[in-house]
Design an enzyme around this catalytic site. Sequence first.
Site, mmCIF file in Angstrom:
data_model
loop_
_atom_site.group_PDB
_atom_site.id
_atom_site.type_symbol
_atom_site.label_atom_id
_atom_site.label_comp_id
_atom_site.label_asym_id
_atom_site.label_seq_id
_atom_site.Cartn_x
_atom_site.Cartn_y
_atom_site.Cartn_z
ATOM 1 N N GLU A 1 0.848 -1.198 0.000
ATOM 2 C CA GLU A 1 0.000 0.000 0.000
ATOM 3 C C GLU A 1 0.878 1.240 0.000
ATOM 4 O O GLU A 1 1.925 1.280 0.656
ATOM 5 C CB GLU A 1 -0.917 0.017 1.215
ATOM 6 N N GLU B 1 -3.735 11.536 2.246
ATOM 7 C CA GLU B 1 -4.704 11.027 3.205
ATOM 8 C C GLU B 1 -4.873 12.023 4.345
ATOM 9 O O GLU B 1 -3.931 12.316 5.082
ATOM 10 C CB GLU B 1 -4.257 9.672 3.773
#
Length: 269
Positions: free
Chosen positions: A156, A161
């Site tokens: 990932e 974010e």
Amino acid sequence: MKKSSLILIASFVVMMGSSCQKQGATNNPLTEQEIPETETNAVSWVTVLPTNSFNSFSTYWSNFYPWGAIDHNGSARMRTQNMSLSGGVLTITAYPGTVPDKPSIHYFSYTCYAKQQVTVSAAWPKWRVSGEFQCPSVKGTWPAFWLNGANQWPPESDIMEFKGSTTNWTNTYKNQNGQWSSVGTVISNPANWHTYTAYLTRIGTTNNVNIEYWTDGVNVSNQTGQNFVNEPLNLIIDLQMEGSSGTPGPSGNTVMRARNVTIQRSATL
């Protein structure tokens, strides 16, 4: 993106554990006008996801999460009614709602992923993934722009974010120690347009990848992805709610916008 609840200060790197179709390439080398001056170099790029892909959405993008889910680690149920397209801009609107048979759902929202995957390999050892976003940053809002293993998790890479604050998290799992690397960078007014970019470059002939994270043309973090080589990655645009961003979330509408999202790759370093 969705497997951690990190609370770090800007530029502080930590390692922690957590639970979180290739299409034909279009020859479209980037111009210096498309990349901030600080990012330009001698690399010859091939564009495989054009910046105008939202104008032909179904050609380049699919709805919801790549693994078929409409719910994820937050509290929002994903629906196509919560997205709109206009003038090359994708708008995602989240608002409170309930699902009778799933009380953990408190919102309706939207997620999509690119049909073009990112795969660092011997043939394509360098990739550039970039997009411009307007993001919410209040408690209970969880927008993200991230790469997730298509065949397995990990790997990932979180390019953008926000978890209920103005700190943008750039995260990689697994890193060279088999854990998380995370760096937080405070963004001035995330609701304005900002550009978030990642360069993924194979490290020599190893299976590891160096990931440079950039915000508005500034390199904010360099991290290592362990065993990222030859692992297809899905690019996801996501507006989850609550979860790692805290509760309760907003009582009204929450809006996230995206434009000029692109994927490029290079056969040379």
